[in-house]
Design a protein around this motif. Structure first.
Motif, PDB file in Angstrom:
ATOM      1  N   PHE C  96      -3.363   5.213  -0.301  1.00 34.19           N
ATOM      2  CA  PHE C  96      -2.369   4.342  -0.912  1.00 34.19           C
ATOM      3  C   PHE C  96      -1.167   4.098   0.009  1.00 34.19           C
ATOM      4  O   PHE C  96      -0.839   2.958   0.334  1.00 34.19           O
ATOM      5  CB  PHE C  96      -1.918   4.992  -2.221  1.00 34.19           C
ATOM      6  N   ASN C  97      -0.526   5.173   0.447  1.00 23.70           N
ATOM      7  CA  ASN C  97       0.680   5.031   1.260  1.00 23.70           C
ATOM      8  C   ASN C  97       0.394   4.384   2.615  1.00 23.70           C
ATOM      9  O   ASN C  97       1.114   3.511   3.080  1.00 23.70           O
ATOM     10  CB  ASN C  97       1.326   6.400   1.495  1.00 23.70           C
ATOM     11  N   PHE C  98      -0.682   4.838   3.230  1.00 18.39           N
ATOM     12  CA  PHE C  98      -1.059   4.365   4.560  1.00 18.39           C
ATOM     13  C   PHE C  98      -1.385   2.875   4.519  1.00 18.39           C
ATOM     14  O   PHE C  98      -0.917   2.085   5.341  1.00 18.39           O
ATOM     15  CB  PHE C  98      -2.270   5.176   5.012  1.00 18.39           C
ATOM     16  N   PHE C  99      -2.154   2.489   3.513  1.00 19.07           N
ATOM     17  CA  PHE C  99      -2.550   1.090   3.369  1.00 19.07           C
ATOM     18  C   PHE C  99      -1.319   0.202   3.157  1.00 19.07           C
ATOM     19  O   PHE C  99      -1.203  -0.871   3.743  1.00 19.07           O
ATOM     20  CB  PHE C  99      -3.514   0.957   2.179  1.00 19.07           C
ATOM     21  N   GLY C 100      -0.398   0.687   2.316  1.00 20.51           N
ATOM     22  CA  GLY C 100       0.821  -0.074   2.051  1.00 20.51           C
ATOM     23  C   GLY C 100       1.647  -0.270   3.315  1.00 20.51           C
ATOM     24  O   GLY C 100       2.140  -1.366   3.595  1.00 20.51           O
ATOM     25  N   LYS C 101       1.759   0.783   4.101  1.00 17.48           N
ATOM     26  CA  LYS C 101       2.541   0.685   5.339  1.00 17.48           C
ATOM     27  C   LYS C 101       1.879  -0.288   6.297  1.00 17.48           C
ATOM     28  O   LYS C 101       2.538  -1.030   7.021  1.00 17.48           O
ATOM     29  CB  LYS C 101       2.635   2.043   6.006  1.00 17.48           C
ATOM     30  N   MET C 102       0.552  -0.265   6.319  1.00 22.01           N
ATOM     31  CA  MET C 102      -0.171  -1.087   7.283  1.00 22.01           C
ATOM     32  C   MET C 102      -0.121  -2.561   6.889  1.00 22.01           C
ATOM     33  O   MET C 102       0.147  -3.422   7.697  1.00 22.01           O
ATOM     34  CB  MET C 102      -1.622  -0.606   7.351  1.00 22.01           C
ATOM     35  N   LYS C 103      -0.385  -2.824   5.581  1.00 18.19           N
ATOM     36  CA  LYS C 103      -0.553  -4.217   5.170  1.00 18.19           C
ATOM     37  C   LYS C 103       0.737  -4.869   4.722  1.00 18.19           C
ATOM     38  O   LYS C 103       0.989  -6.023   5.017  1.00 18.19           O
ATOM     39  CB  LYS C 103      -1.556  -4.297   4.013  1.00 18.19           C
ATOM     40  N   TYR C 104       1.559  -4.133   3.946  1.00 16.81           N
ATOM     41  CA  TYR C 104       2.658  -4.811   3.289  1.00 16.81           C
ATOM     42  C   TYR C 104       4.016  -4.520   3.880  1.00 16.81           C
ATOM     43  O   TYR C 104       4.862  -5.386   3.951  1.00 16.81           O
ATOM     44  CB  TYR C 104       2.621  -4.514   1.791  1.00 16.81           C
ATOM     45  N   MET C 105       4.235  -3.291   4.314  1.00 19.27           N
ATOM     46  CA  MET C 105       5.538  -3.011   4.908  1.00 19.27           C
ATOM     47  C   MET C 105       5.545  -3.445   6.375  1.00 19.27           C
ATOM     48  O   MET C 105       6.572  -3.542   6.985  1.00 19.27           O
ATOM     49  CB  MET C 105       5.844  -1.526   4.820  1.00 19.27           C
ATOM     50  N   ARG C 106       4.401  -3.696   6.919  1.00 20.75           N
ATOM     51  CA  ARG C 106       4.251  -4.060   8.318  1.00 20.75           C
ATOM     52  C   ARG C 106       5.021  -3.096   9.230  1.00 20.75           C
ATOM     53  O   ARG C 106       5.598  -3.467  10.244  1.00 20.75           O
ATOM     54  CB  ARG C 106       4.660  -5.514   8.531  1.00 20.75           C
TER      55      ARG C 106
END
Lengths: 251, 308, 269
Positions: C96-106
């Motif tokens: 969850f956290n990793f994916f969010g950082k990669m895709k959305y927080m850039r």
């Protein structure tokens, strides 16, 4: 009242697009729990509980617990995101809707979801032959009421926080302990004095009523008080939610 | 005398069947401000990503600071400062922490990082917001913070991808002013833009890109001299048919461009030309004489306006 | 020319240092609410232990291990909860956290403009997930010793095993994150995780299942982890546990290699 129906309609239309994603968790997870726990662990509970087979004893508790899970799922992240990210509530508030309509309409949708998952679970339970009485049908309204008793106050909570960290905190410090110690998996009599905490929280009453229904045992006058108690949670939660929503939407 | 900081020969970038950058040659020398000018989709950002060593070239030669980005990526990036088109600041950190944590990625000691963060916040005029989170900052402040972040490793080369896109005029001028200060300090700047005024303000030298290729190269002044006239008369007529007037204006200017909402006359002396227009009683509803800009250069080179 | 030869403060040495700077970023980002979330993460397996291990344990009594020894149900469940919490701790941070950082927080886009490389981001994030997970595990082991569910010596030797379990699931989670497309897929991950939690010999021995299901269960990573940790805390270590260790090491290596390569492909187009 009709205005809340429009709000409900909005959520139903939305759900038509997204139901597939939630179908898995609605159906498969309860089924897995029943198999893994009821049959797996049940096989080792040789004496049963209160003279009933462990699986049969467990299933009504799991249904009530699933109803609560669904209610919580719908009243946490969706509510937060409708305020913070998607701004759906603000759009609704700009239409001629009262705050109470917005709350009631969304709450009605949550209960619809609760009924869906309780219904699905009930069918699976019937298939496994764990229902002892026709009174088992009463599990549906009991689930809806239990769902209301948690969804309404949690909705008020979700409307009061701005970060989803607080939702995670609610899940871990309130929802998980409640699910584990409300007589779903083992009788709360063995909790000692701590069982009073379970008496205060809504889930245990839902579990107890559901269990009476599927096992075909009369809950007696206690049952009526339990129903009223759950209703009390729902009503208090609803009025709190309306107040919290008002604070955010009417400024 | 100086070996170029960036040297590209026949540089190509393909994404599947699509060629984003189609064989460009570029030299950027130390201390200059170099611009890639062109509309959206011209291949500017793809070029910048290749120079930033986060996108391997499909073909051609590219050397940055004398090194090969395919092999020496981390070594090169250690000496670059990058300000991307969309801010990718860390929203979970404060303004100051955004700089200090970023410095750590370069292996800069904590103490040095803290001192440099304070210095840079002063430079981009964000000292008062140092302990605020990033989200509540305005667009201009975020961009300034991103620029400060790009400077945290004291880079030899700063890459700025559309540094002022999406900012209001006041915020743009503040960014320009800061970038100009950097330029004065001798920092080499490479920027992309689709704003003519930006290119004219900041760039010593620029290339005009269109469809992945370079269509012209030079200083803003050279380009204007080469591809345009000294002045431009902009005429608007009340009727929809600007085109019919163009025929009547023929012969009065070096070149005439008909745009949907106005007619442009390219002339050496705008006032003379305008007087002639009035003498022939063509009576435009409005008329404006201005100096030629890079916008006109682009229009001449591609037949299109830059921002549409 | 001068700028080209001037010694810089910037250092190139060590992927290790750069990975550490990625983990350091996460420490800096810890908000005040986060500590409560962390306490909750620690509490979760403890609650399960009390509810299922002790509550349901009263209905069950003792349970036989595959080797023939008999232990109380709480002793049986506790190591499984420990393994499961090492798994879920590692997965929550790396999916969850990793994916969010990669895709959305850039967030990683910004990091990649520095000398940090994709594989170093993966390692840094993994190291961070492990620090967190190890604190949970250590605390849980202390509780197990306090409740007399294992001995201090066994608890000490179980600790590195929990770290290994965390690393293996962290790498697996990271690999999964680079392969999935959208948030919707997290529902699938959550369901898979729950299925693992229920059926990995956690609450009943795998021997209780029908043969086909049993073999399927025995090759899942959580089953191997439970087997390893249960072997240590109940003092029944044998050759199977050596196999568990090899299994988890392979999972770790494959997960990291795939995650690093996929990140490179996604972020350095």
């Amino acid at each position: 009242m009709t205005a809340s129906a429009y709000v409900l309609e909005y959520h139903l239309v939305n759900y038509r697009r997204t139901w597939r994603a939630s179908a898995l968790s609605t159906l498969v997870l309860p089924l897995l729990t029943m198999l893994g726990f009821g049959i797996g662990v049940g096989g080792y509970v040789t004496a049963g509980v209160d003279g009933v087979d462990y699986l049969d004893w467990l299933v009504p508790g799991l249904i009530a617990s699933a109803a609560v899970q669904t209610a919580i799922g719908e009243s946490t992240w969706p509510v937060l995101s409708y305020f913070e990210w998607l701004k759906v509530y603000f759009a609704q508030a700009a239409a001629p809707l009262r705050v109470a309509d917005i709350v009631t309409g969304h709450l009605a949708f949550m209960l619809f979801r609760v009924l869906l998952s309780a219904g699905a679970f009930l069918l699976v339970a019937a298939f496994f032959g764990t229902l002892h009485s026709l009174w088992a049908v009463a599990v549906l309204p009991i689930s809806a009421l239990t769902g209301l008793a948690v969804a309404a106050p949690v909705m008020a909570y979700s409307a009061s926080v701005t970060s989803d960290s607080y939702l995670a905190i609610l899940m871990r410090f309130a929802v998980l302990p409640m699910s584990l110690f409300s007589g779903v998996f083992f009788p709360i009599e063995s909790l000692g004095l701590l069982r009073w905490v379970a008496y205060v929280l809504p889930l245990w009453h839902g579990v107890d009523l559901s269990r009476a229904a599927t096992l075909g045992v009369s809950p007696g006058w206690d049952g009526l008080w339990q129903l009223l108690y759950l209703l009390g949670w729902g009503a208090a939660g609803w009025s709190l939610a309306v107040r919290r929503f008002g604070k955010r939407l009417v400024v | 005398m100086n070996s170029p900081l960036i040297q590209a020969r026949g540089l190509i970038k393909r994404f599947g069947d699509f060629t984003a950058v189609d064989g460009i040659d570029v030299d950027v020398r130390a201390g200059e401000a170099f611009g890639f000018l062109g509309p959206n989709g011209a291949g500017k950002s793809s070029t910048m990503r290749m120079i930033g060593c986060v996108s391997p070239p499909s073909e051609g030669e590219l050397r940055i600071l004398g090194m090969d980005p395919r092999r020496d990526g981390p070594r090169i990036r250690a000496r670059l400062g990058v300000c991307p088109q969309l801010d990718n600041l860390d929203t979970e950190l404060t303004v100051r922490e955004n700089l200090t944590t970023y410095a750590r990625f370069f292996g800069i000691p904590r103490k040095v990082a803290r001192a440099r963060a304070a210095e840079l916040l002063e430079f981009v005029q964000l000292s008062e917001r140092a302990d605020s989170k990033v989200d509540p900052l305005s667009g201009g402040m975020k961009r300034r913070l991103t620029i400060a972040r790009a400077l945290v490793n004291e880079p030899d080369l700063v890459l700025l991808d559309e540094p002022t896109t999406g900012l209001d005029p006041q915020a743009r001028h503040l960014v320009w002013e800061r970038l100009f200060r950097l330029k004065q300090q001798g920092v080499t700047l490479v920027l992309t833009t689709h704003y003519m005024d930006e290119a004219e303000q900041l760039c010593d030298r620029l290339v005009v890109m269109d469809g992945g290729r370079i269509v012209a190269e030079g200083s803003p002044r050279e380009l204007i001299e080469r591809y345009s006239t000294r002045e431009v008369v902009e005429l608007r007529f009340t009727t929809d048919e600007q085109g019919t007037y163009a025929e009547k204006l023929a012969g009065m200017a070096d070149r005439i461009e008909v745009l949907p909402d106005r007619v442009l006359m390219y002339v050496a002396d705008g006032d003379d030309a305008l007087a002639e227009v009035h003498r022939r009683s063509l009576s435009p509803s409005s008329a404006l004489v201005r100096r030629s800009s890079l916008e006109d250069v682009f229009l001449h080179l591609t037949g299109r306006t830059l921002v549409d | 020319m001068l700028t080209l030869v001037l010694p810089k403060l910037v250092s190139f040495e060590g992927a290790g240092r750069r990975s550490a700077s990625v983990a350091e970023r996460n420490v800096t980002a810890l908000g005040s609410a986060y500590w409560l979330v962390m306490l909750g993460g620690f509490l979760e397996p403890v609650l399960y232990l009390f509810s299922i291990g002790i509550g349901v344990g009263q209905l069950i009594g003792d349970i036989g291990l595959p080797g023939g020894a008999t232990v109380s149900y709480a002793e049986f469940v506790a190591p499984a909860m420990l393994a499961a919490s090492a798994m879920s701790g590692a997965l929550s941070e790396t999916t969850f956290n990793f994916f969010g950082k990669m895709k959305y927080m850039r967030l990683y886009e910004g990091m990649l403009a520095t000398p940090v490389r994709p594989i170093e981001i993966a390692l840094g994030e993994l190291a961070w997930a492990m620090i967190r997970g190890s604190i949970y595990s250590a605390a849980f082991l202390v509780i197990m010793v306090a409740m007399d569910l294992t001995t201090p010596g066994r608890a000490l030797s179980a600790f590195p095993a929990t770290v290994l379990v965390g690393f293996a699931f962290g790498a697996l989670g990271m690999m999964t994150s680079t392969l999935i497309r959208s948030w919707q897929d997290f529902d699938l991950i959550g369901s898979a995780q729950f299925a693992l939690f229920l059926f990995s010999g956690t609450f009943v021995p795998a021997t209780a299942y029908p043969a086909a299901l049993r073999w399927l269960v025995e090759v899942t990573p959580l089953y191997r982890s439970v087997d390893l940790i249960r072997g240590i805390t109940t003092g029944t270590v044998g050759w199977v546990q050596a196999l568990d260790v090899v299994y988890l090491l392979v999972l770790l290596a494959v997960g990291l290699a795939v995650a690093g390569r996929r990140m490179e492909r996604m972020l350095c187009k």
